[in-house]
Design a protein around this motif. Sequence first.
Motif, mmCIF file in Angstrom:
data_model
loop_
_atom_site.group_PDB
_atom_site.id
_atom_site.type_symbol
_atom_site.label_atom_id
_atom_site.label_comp_id
_atom_site.label_asym_id
_atom_site.label_seq_id
_atom_site.Cartn_x
_atom_site.Cartn_y
_atom_site.Cartn_z
ATOM 1 N N ALA A 1 5.918 0.285 2.575
ATOM 2 C CA ALA A 1 5.231 0.027 3.844
ATOM 3 C C ALA A 1 6.037 -0.891 4.768
ATOM 4 O O ALA A 1 5.680 -1.032 5.931
ATOM 5 C CB ALA A 1 3.860 -0.602 3.563
ATOM 6 N N ILE A 2 7.093 -1.513 4.260
ATOM 7 C CA ILE A 2 7.785 -2.520 5.085
ATOM 8 C C ILE A 2 9.110 -1.988 5.645
ATOM 9 O O ILE A 2 9.657 -0.997 5.159
ATOM 10 C CB ILE A 2 8.063 -3.820 4.295
ATOM 11 C CG1 ILE A 2 9.119 -3.602 3.201
ATOM 12 C CG2 ILE A 2 6.777 -4.385 3.706
ATOM 13 C CD1 ILE A 2 9.696 -4.882 2.646
ATOM 14 N N PRO B 1 5.290 4.857 6.403
ATOM 15 C CA PRO B 1 4.627 3.670 5.883
ATOM 16 C C PRO B 1 3.113 3.746 6.074
ATOM 17 O O PRO B 1 2.647 4.157 7.142
ATOM 18 C CB PRO B 1 5.223 2.530 6.720
ATOM 19 C CG PRO B 1 6.471 3.079 7.307
ATOM 20 C CD PRO B 1 6.306 4.555 7.434
ATOM 21 N N ASN B 2 2.375 3.364 5.055
ATOM 22 C CA ASN B 2 0.916 3.367 5.112
ATOM 23 C C ASN B 2 0.472 2.000 5.652
ATOM 24 O O ASN B 2 0.222 1.071 4.890
ATOM 25 C CB ASN B 2 0.370 3.620 3.700
ATOM 26 C CG ASN B 2 -1.128 3.423 3.593
ATOM 27 O OD1 ASN B 2 -1.821 3.287 4.605
ATOM 28 N ND2 ASN B 2 -1.630 3.377 2.383
ATOM 29 N N THR B 3 0.398 1.916 6.963
ATOM 30 C CA THR B 3 0.196 0.585 7.554
ATOM 31 C C THR B 3 -0.956 0.540 8.559
ATOM 32 O O THR B 3 -1.006 -0.365 9.390
ATOM 33 C CB THR B 3 1.501 0.107 8.241
ATOM 34 O OG1 THR B 3 1.926 1.108 9.176
ATOM 35 C CG2 THR B 3 2.589 -0.155 7.232
ATOM 36 N N ALA B 4 -1.888 1.484 8.455
ATOM 37 C CA ALA B 4 -3.025 1.454 9.382
ATOM 38 C C ALA B 4 -3.781 0.132 9.247
ATOM 39 O O ALA B 4 -4.125 -0.515 10.244
ATOM 40 C CB ALA B 4 -3.950 2.637 9.111
ATOM 41 N N PRO C 1 0.801 -1.228 0.000
ATOM 42 C CA PRO C 1 0.000 0.000 0.000
ATOM 43 C C PRO C 1 0.834 1.280 0.000
ATOM 44 O O PRO C 1 0.272 2.379 0.076
ATOM 45 C CB PRO C 1 -0.791 -0.116 1.308
ATOM 46 C CG PRO C 1 0.120 -0.877 2.223
ATOM 47 C CD PRO C 1 0.910 -1.815 1.351
ATOM 48 N N GLY C 2 2.169 1.142 -0.061
ATOM 49 C CA GLY C 2 3.006 2.331 -0.191
ATOM 50 C C GLY C 2 3.129 3.137 1.089
ATOM 51 O O GLY C 2 3.025 2.603 2.198
#
Length: 442
Positions: A282-283, A245-248, A110-111
């Motif tokens: 994201a990682i 990171p887009n990690t919601a 998800p970037g």
Amino acid sequence: MRILVIGGVAGGMSAAARARRLDEHAEIIVFEKGRYVSFANCGLPYHVGGEIEQDSYLLLHSPESLKAELDLDVRIEHEVIGIDRDAQTVLVATPEGTETFEYDALVLSPGADAIVPPIPGVDLPEVTHLRTVDEARELAGRTANAKRAVVMGAGFIGLETAEAFRHRGLEVTLVELAPQVLPPLAPEMSALVEKELTSHGVDVRAGVAATGIRAGGDDAAVTVTLGDGTEVPADIVVMSVGVRPNTALAGEAGLELTDRGAIVVDEFQQTSDAHIWAAGDAIAVRHGVTGQVGPVPLAGPANRQGRRAADSIMGRSDKAQPVLGTAIVRTFGLTAATTGASPRMLDQAGIEYFVVHTHPANHAGYYPGSQVLHLMGVFSPEGKLLGAQAVGPDGADKRIDVLATALRAGFSADDIAELELAYAPPFGSAKDPVNMLGFLAQ
Ligand code: FAD
């Protein structure tokens, strides 16, 4: 087997395409919340600047072309809003409502999200980012009626954006909180880039933060106030101060994240859930020199990680190499590039090193058009290459690529001195700048 992919650009589309090449029969569905898939994020600044004239050139594929070429089921304007790991399903917001999809394997790519500094005025309509095709298109259009732009953040994308605005004839102020432009570079290398920026009319304000933006001002749409009290009028403000990171979604699903919110993966891109893989911005990755763990938001690693996730899903076991952070940017007539660890990174990691500099011609001095290339190498006390930086004209890119390869191979100064590199006067020297770096460090 059904593979679901979240995010239809660098890492996500690499995973989907590779999975198809490894399995003709798998059902592969890619969910992309935006209107475009497989677009060239890295090309966006060049559309803003007018070098890539048509925005259609940025769109490398469409859902239709991906269906035709790879039999991928690509759903644009489909945002994944929930992951149920026990049921192995995702909940997707589609233009028609929500829908649940089951998976055997799920890939997250998800970037990242742009960081928005918490200052007054960031929500004014003149303030924007450069992360999507729509934003690039809008910015390119707005340059027609704008006279002045402020770019906040002098990292790689900030520099490209500043150059793009100068190509369009705007007055540009580039604001950077760090004391230098391109903070990943050593200060002496960064100073060369700053000189190039100022000689092309960019007003560089380094070592100062923007503290607020207000509507109106000196014949301009907005006024940006800086920490030193100065005010800069602008018609466009672009925020380029970094990403997170887009990690919601991953966090809500209970996947393991680092304390800074990046998804934890193993060498096969597998997350803490045996049915979920992740790739891209994201990682968290391990740095190949310092061993430090965190995001490295670059397109090359994202593409390789997506491909590796598909390999792992299909039972192949190619392990990830640590990331070296090899990166490059063009700033008007100069190229600045880096690989591996900088002295600052090594200081932070408590690793000993020494630095060598060389300033040879980029090709044989007697052949017309030669220019100075500034090359820096960072070595361990035993002479092992730890990192390199180059600033210069043509040829800076290939030197850094050779040194990135040398770094991956674990080369020492002796190995670099012995490299047999292609030579004829228009391209290099019998003693290539890369060899020179090795000689100096021996
Ligand atoms: P992305 O390619 O950003 O793709 C993520 C996608 O996931 C997005 O399209 C997003 O809409 C979608 N998404 C997010 N959440 C959801 C959800 N819940 N449901 C469905 N879809 C979702 N790197 C370089 O190495 N060199 C460069 O020159 C370079 N230039 C760049 C210039 C710009 C302007 C930008 C913005 C980036 C640049 N990068 C560059 C960085 C590079 O583009 C990224 O590192 C790379 O694209 C990361 O890949 P990714 O798959 O992690 O994320």
